[in-house]
Design an enzyme around this catalytic site. Structure first.
Site, short mmCIF file in Angstrom:
data_model
loop_
_atom_site.label_atom_id
_atom_site.label_comp_id
_atom_site.label_asym_id
_atom_site.label_seq_id
_atom_site.Cartn_x
_atom_site.Cartn_y
_atom_site.Cartn_z
N LYS A 81 0.86 -1.19 0.00
CA LYS A 81 0.00 0.00 0.00
C LYS A 81 0.90 1.24 0.00
CE LYS A 81 -3.90 1.87 2.72
NZ LYS A 81 -4.78 1.59 3.88
N SER A 154 -9.59 1.38 2.94
CA SER A 154 -8.74 2.21 2.11
C SER A 154 -7.68 1.42 1.34
CB SER A 154 -8.03 3.26 2.99
OG SER A 154 -7.20 2.63 3.94
N SER A 178 -9.93 -1.12 7.00
CA SER A 178 -9.34 -0.81 5.68
C SER A 178 -8.59 -1.95 5.02
CB SER A 178 -8.41 0.40 5.80
OG SER A 178 -9.15 1.58 5.92
#
Lengths: 450, 73
Positions: A81, A154, A178
């Site tokens: 990420k 996310s 997330s």
């Protein structure tokens, strides 16, 4: 898709490497080609690290050929990420504010992956600063099962990349769901480990006391291998599964926002577990109904404190909804924050008491399948989306989302497994059992078949 | 006392109040933005009033979330 080498397990790929049937260079080239083909539609990657990945693959091939074996991730394409620092590669955090950030150090968790021989293929797309909305400079990550829907947030880029075979596993972060929400929407396994298990140094924070980093992969077993590499410790459950006492978290198994198809998949999962001889019982956790509010009253001010400098100096560089959430956290009274921190410690005691009667808890991960867009965190819909995941950020206990079936439109549905602190291996073991017993709702294909 | 607190209507958080609070944290908001924040702030304050009814009293809000020996199990 069954014989697609980019969709096979990490263990199987490793076996083929070691037998000389397949090579890290081949797999990495195929991975980079697939990223080139599918990323324009998915928008899963912000930065593709093609040349470093090729070099790592060549090194892995040389090392494996010479008998140097760094373990299960040696030569395996993995993504991060884009809030995790890798020296020499931008860490944008999905934001304009950090678009030109070039870290001078690699985060320890990424360094562990490098030391384990993983091939880091790129940095994945995410909601701006992991905070609820995509920044228009980057846009939404689309769901591999339906490009008209979100991959979730996310860590949506990590989940979509794993689901579409653009990497074998990826690292995400989770402050209210997330990792688990995008894992559920994209039909992959995603673990929020025990709080503190994965080192967050070099990972841009959203809310320090709620943040966790963890693995996303196409199976719980692959997630386990990534977690071992991230922590440098053995994550292993050797006990029996069929004698486990499993609690159904009743408050989260129902609710006005629950879609029928999610309720049906969850009921089928419970039935499959019972058929396998596992004992299920309903459980209630007192005071759990206040968790939505407590989560926000901690998350908002912590995030605002982290952003206070940029909020004053560059407010218009944030996406409008990110900026409003950050401003909101600045005006919440301190006593509300302290009271929410007290509440979460009460909640921990409530959950530990329940874990005196059962070994594991299960619930749906999210009440619905992937929507068109991600809801804003600081709103009713955002609260409902994180209602089943957020409480486990408050407690810090391990929580895993696994694919347990598909809904009416063929979209994946996730089931969540929660265990006491430190029992991440048990969560992954039961996750594997659920994947096996439900077959993930069939081996459907994603849009990545085109 | 808490029951009284919960049953009493709470005063409106006006844009001017939010504007002033924001200024104290170093944030300069227009009154229009402050008004928008007011709509979002009210539910959070209501939520805090609910948490206040749970008699959390002297629970220590900092430090480890669970007894450390649990991690070793």
């Amino acid at each position: 898709m069954k014989n697609d080498p980019l969709m096979q397990s990490i263990a199987e790929t490793g076996r083929l490497y070691r037998s000389g049937t397949l090579s890290p260079v081949e797999i990495t080239e195929w991975t980079l080609t697939r990223i080139e083909q599918l990323n324009p539609g998915l928008n899963a990657f912000i930065t593709v690290m093609a040349e470093p990945a090729r070099q790592q693959a060549e090194q892995a091939e040389r090392e494996l050929g010479s008998g140097l074996d760094r373990g299960p991730l040696h030569g395996i394409p993995v993504a991060l990420k884009d809030l995790i620092d890798v020296q020499g590669t931008p860490t944008t955090c999905g934001s304009r504010i950090r678009a030109q950030d070039h870290p001078t150090r690699t985060a320890p968790l990424a360094r562990r992956l490098e030391e384990g021989g993983a091939v880091l293929v790129g940095k994945t797309n995410m909601l701006e600063f992991a905070y609820g909305v995509p920044h228009p400079d980057y846009g939404q990550t689309n769901n591999p099962h339906d490009l008209g829907r979100t991959a979730g947030g996310s860590s949506g880029g990590s989940a979509a990349a794993v689901a579409a075979g653009l990497c074998f596993a990826a690292v995400g972060t989770d402050t209210g769901g997330s990792i688990r929400i995008p894992a559920a929407y994209c039909g992959v396994a995603g673990l929020k480990p025990t709080y503190g298990l994965v080192d967050l140094t070099g990972v841009f924070p959203l809310a320090w006391s709620l943040d966790h980093a963890g693995p996303l992969a196409r199976s719980s077993e692959d997630a386990r291998l990534l977690l071992e590499a991230l922590t440098g410790t053995a994550i292993c459950w050797s006990g029996p599964i069929d004698t486990l006492k499993v609690g159904v978290l009743r408050l989260h198994a129902e609710g006005p926002e629950m879609q029928l198809e999610v309720a049906e998949v969850f009921a089928s999962t419970c039935h499959a577990l019972q058929t396998a001889g596992i004992k299920l019982r309903d459980v209630q956790v007192p005071d759990l109904e206040w968790a939505d509010e407590a989560l926000m009253n901690i998350l908002l001010p912590e995030a605002s404190a982290a952003h206070s400098g940029w909020l004053q100096e560059r407010p218009s560089d944030y996406a409008p909804l990110t900026r409003i959430q950050l401003e909101l956290g600045c005006v919440l009274p301190a006593v509300a924050y302290v009271r929410a921190q007290q509440y979460r410690r009460r909640l921990v005691q409530r959950f530990l008491a329940v874990f005196g009667d059962v070994d594991v808890l299960i619930s749906p991960t999210v009440a619905w399948v992937a929507p068109a867009e991600d809801p804003v965190i600081a709103g009713d819909e955002g609260a409902a989306e994180a209602r089943r995941s957020g409480p486990h950020n408050l407690t810090g206990f391990p929580a895993l989302s696994v694919r347990a079936g598909v809904g009416a439109a063929g979209l994946p549905v996730g089931v969540q497994v929660i265990t006491p602190p430190g029992q991440d291996a048990l969560a992954l073991a039961l996750g594997s059992a659920i994947e096996r017993l439900t077959a993930g709702g069939s081996n459907d294909s994603t849009s990545a078949d085109w | 006392m808490l029951e009284t607190l919960m049953s009493n209507p709470m005063p409106e958080v006006t844009p001017h109040v939010i504007h002033a609070f924001a200024r104290w944290t170093g944030l300069d908001l227009t009154l229009e933005r402050a008004a928008d924040l007011g709509n979002l702030l009210a539910p959070l304050l209501r939520a805090d009033r609910h948490l206040a009814t749970l008699n959390l009293n002297l629970i220590n809000p900092v430090g480890p979330l669970w007894p450390e020996e649990r991690r070793e199990e």
